[in-house]
Design a protein around this motif. Structure first.
Motif, short mmCIF file in Angstrom:
data_model
loop_
_atom_site.label_atom_id
_atom_site.label_comp_id
_atom_site.label_asym_id
_atom_site.label_seq_id
_atom_site.Cartn_x
_atom_site.Cartn_y
_atom_site.Cartn_z
N ALA A 1 0.86 -1.18 0.00
CA ALA A 1 0.00 0.00 0.00
C ALA A 1 0.89 1.23 0.00
O ALA A 1 2.02 1.20 0.49
CB ALA A 1 -0.93 0.02 1.21
N GLY A 2 0.38 2.33 -0.56
CA GLY A 2 1.19 3.54 -0.61
C GLY A 2 0.37 4.79 -0.79
O GLY A 2 -0.80 4.76 -1.17
N TYR A 3 1.02 5.92 -0.48
CA TYR A 3 0.44 7.25 -0.67
C TYR A 3 1.47 8.12 -1.38
O TYR A 3 2.67 8.01 -1.13
CB TYR A 3 0.07 7.88 0.68
N ASP B 1 -3.45 14.21 -4.67
CA ASP B 1 -3.17 13.13 -3.73
C ASP B 1 -3.51 11.79 -4.37
O ASP B 1 -4.56 11.64 -5.01
CB ASP B 1 -3.98 13.29 -2.44
N ARG B 2 -2.63 10.83 -4.17
CA ARG B 2 -2.81 9.50 -4.74
C ARG B 2 -2.62 8.45 -3.64
O ARG B 2 -1.72 8.56 -2.82
CB ARG B 2 -1.80 9.25 -5.85
N TRP B 3 -3.48 7.44 -3.65
CA TRP B 3 -3.29 6.29 -2.77
C TRP B 3 -3.51 5.02 -3.60
O TRP B 3 -4.19 5.05 -4.63
CB TRP B 3 -4.24 6.32 -1.58
N PHE B 4 -2.90 3.92 -3.16
CA PHE B 4 -3.06 2.68 -3.91
C PHE B 4 -2.81 1.48 -3.00
O PHE B 4 -2.14 1.59 -1.97
CB PHE B 4 -2.12 2.62 -5.11
N VAL B 5 -3.35 0.35 -3.41
CA VAL B 5 -3.11 -0.92 -2.71
C VAL B 5 -2.98 -2.02 -3.75
O VAL B 5 -3.68 -2.02 -4.77
CB VAL B 5 -4.24 -1.23 -1.70
N SER B 6 -2.02 -2.92 -3.54
CA SER B 6 -1.78 -4.03 -4.45
C SER B 6 -1.62 -5.31 -3.65
O SER B 6 -1.17 -5.28 -2.50
CB SER B 6 -0.51 -3.81 -5.29
N GLY B 7 -1.97 -6.42 -4.25
CA GLY B 7 -1.80 -7.70 -3.57
C GLY B 7 -1.71 -8.83 -4.57
O GLY B 7 -2.13 -8.71 -5.72
N GLY B 8 -1.12 -9.94 -4.12
CA GLY B 8 -1.00 -11.06 -5.03
C GLY B 8 -0.55 -12.33 -4.33
O GLY B 8 -0.26 -12.33 -3.13
N THR B 9 -0.51 -13.39 -5.09
CA THR B 9 -0.07 -14.68 -4.58
C THR B 9 0.72 -15.42 -5.66
O THR B 9 0.48 -15.20 -6.86
CB THR B 9 -1.26 -15.54 -4.12
N GLN B 10 1.65 -16.25 -5.24
CA GLN B 10 2.44 -17.07 -6.14
C GLN B 10 2.60 -18.46 -5.53
O GLN B 10 2.62 -18.61 -4.32
CB GLN B 10 3.84 -16.47 -6.36
N THR B 11 2.73 -19.45 -6.40
CA THR B 11 2.98 -20.80 -5.93
C THR B 11 3.77 -21.56 -6.98
O THR B 11 3.76 -21.20 -8.16
CB THR B 11 1.66 -21.53 -5.61
N LYS B 12 4.44 -22.60 -6.54
CA LYS B 12 5.21 -23.45 -7.46
C LYS B 12 4.78 -24.89 -7.25
O LYS B 12 4.78 -25.41 -6.13
CB LYS B 12 6.71 -23.29 -7.21
N ILE B 13 4.41 -25.55 -8.33
CA ILE B 13 3.99 -26.94 -8.32
C ILE B 13 4.89 -27.70 -9.27
O ILE B 13 4.70 -27.67 -10.49
CB ILE B 13 2.51 -27.09 -8.74
N GLY B 14 5.90 -28.36 -8.74
CA GLY B 14 6.86 -29.05 -9.60
C GLY B 14 7.59 -28.08 -10.50
O GLY B 14 8.24 -27.15 -10.04
#
Length: 338
Positions: free
Chosen positions: A243-245, A256-269
């Motif tokens: 998150a940021g401003y 004025d600017r605000w933002f939020v980011s999110g994610g996920t990663q995985t490894k299968i073989g």
């Protein structure tokens, strides 16, 4: 503790250099601020008293830009290659001096870009100078997506000058990096990372005073930003959020600017997967982006990659186009890392 391993091409690497690289905050100064990077260990060899590390990537992407329909887009085929070189030697007082070089060539656009930096590393940290404007960002940012995923807007708009200098040091589980340029712009970041039980946690923060060139190519905004990132790793899966401003000023315009980011990663073989999303607002107007990525490892250094990326932010104030981005694309590529 993070350890880095290097391949030998037949010449021994000094134990002093190996030990230093294993525990240092910036074992190899990477000037690659692009999303295209190698997952392989660099080649290591000696030239006189210096240890040389070499790594690179060759990528052949096919990119489809989607308009109103997947059947009405532009297809771009290219070849992109980059090269990382790091040279380091230890002085009699146990200080280490080194230099790093990164170059990237895009055949389709006949475009070559490079970064260069030099540094002095001591037990109290490293002093760094050159094209190091992206070092704080790379140390603090959310993890890059798999394959050809690239999440847009997941950063401040403002940037400091390419030619800059600063300091980086590790204090136990905390790493701090600070960079400044000749115009008084700066970035400072710190992160804490430590395993707890069978999980790994990382918390990072960053502040910035920089400049942003608006989409009109003329207007310059002075920016001040602050942000934070949290990361959780369990097994082969990673989850993170940022998150940021940011405040942007140009004459009477104050946004004025605000933002939020999110994610996920995985490894299968041999399969790596990632998904991420972003939402923010600049002076009440929305910006958004999303990315999906897949990497399939074929053999050592060879992989196929796929990514779908979308971004949209079309914002103007007082007749000035502040940002103008609207694209959805799918990219597939064959990549070789060495």
């Amino acid at each position: 503790m993070r350890f880095e391993y290097y391949r030998s091409i037949g010449l021994p690497v000094s134990m002093g250099a190996m030990a230093l690289t294993a525990g240092s905050a910036n074992a190899q100064i990477s000037l690659n601020y692009d999303s295209l990077s190698s997952f392989e260990e660099p080649l290591a060899f000696e030239v006189g008293d210096a240890t040389v590390l070499v790594g690179g990537v060759v990528d052949v992407p096919v990119k489809l830009k989607v308009d109103d329909s997947i059947f009405h887009g532009d297809v771009d085929v290219s070849l992109v290659s980059n090269l990382d070189i790091n040279v380091e030697m230890q002085l009699a007082n146990r200080w280490n001096i080194g230099a790093s070089y990164f170059g990237q060539y895009d055949v389709n656009g006949d475009d070559y870009q490079d970064n260069v930096a030099a540094y002095i590393r001591t037990s109290w940290g490293s002093l760094i100078g050159g094209n190091v404007d992206g070092l704080v960002r790379e140390a603090i940012r959310r993890r890059r997506g798999a394959g050809n995923a690239g999440l847009a807007f997941d950063d401040f708009y403002g940037r400091i000058n390419r030619w800059s200098g600063g300091y980086s040091g590790r204090f136990g589980p905390v790493t701090m990096t600070a960079i400044a340029d000749a115009d008084g712009h700066f970035e400072w970041g710190a992160q804490f990372q430590r395993p707890m039980g069978n999980k790994d946690y990382r918390f990072a923060t960053r502040v910035s005073k920089a400049r942003y060139r608006a989409a009109d190519g003329i207007t310059n905004f002075d920016t001040i930003g602050a942000g934070a990132v949290g990361e959780f790793v369990f097994g082969s899966s990673l989850f993170d959020v940022g998150a940021g401003y940011e405040n942007l000023k140009a004459g009477p315009i104050n946004l004025d600017r605000w933002f939020v980011s999110g994610g996920t990663q995985t490894k299968i073989g041999v399969l790596s997967l990632s998904a991420a999303g972003h939402y923010g607002e600049l002076d009440g107007s929305p910006e958004s982006s999303a990315s999906l990525g897949v990497r399939y490892d074929i053999a050592r250094g060879l992989s196929t990659n796929f990514g779908v990326n979308a971004r949209k932010a079309q914002i103007a104030r007082d007749g000035i186009s502040v940002i103008d981005e609207d694209e959805t694309s799918a990219t597939a590529s064959v990549r070789y890392s060495f």
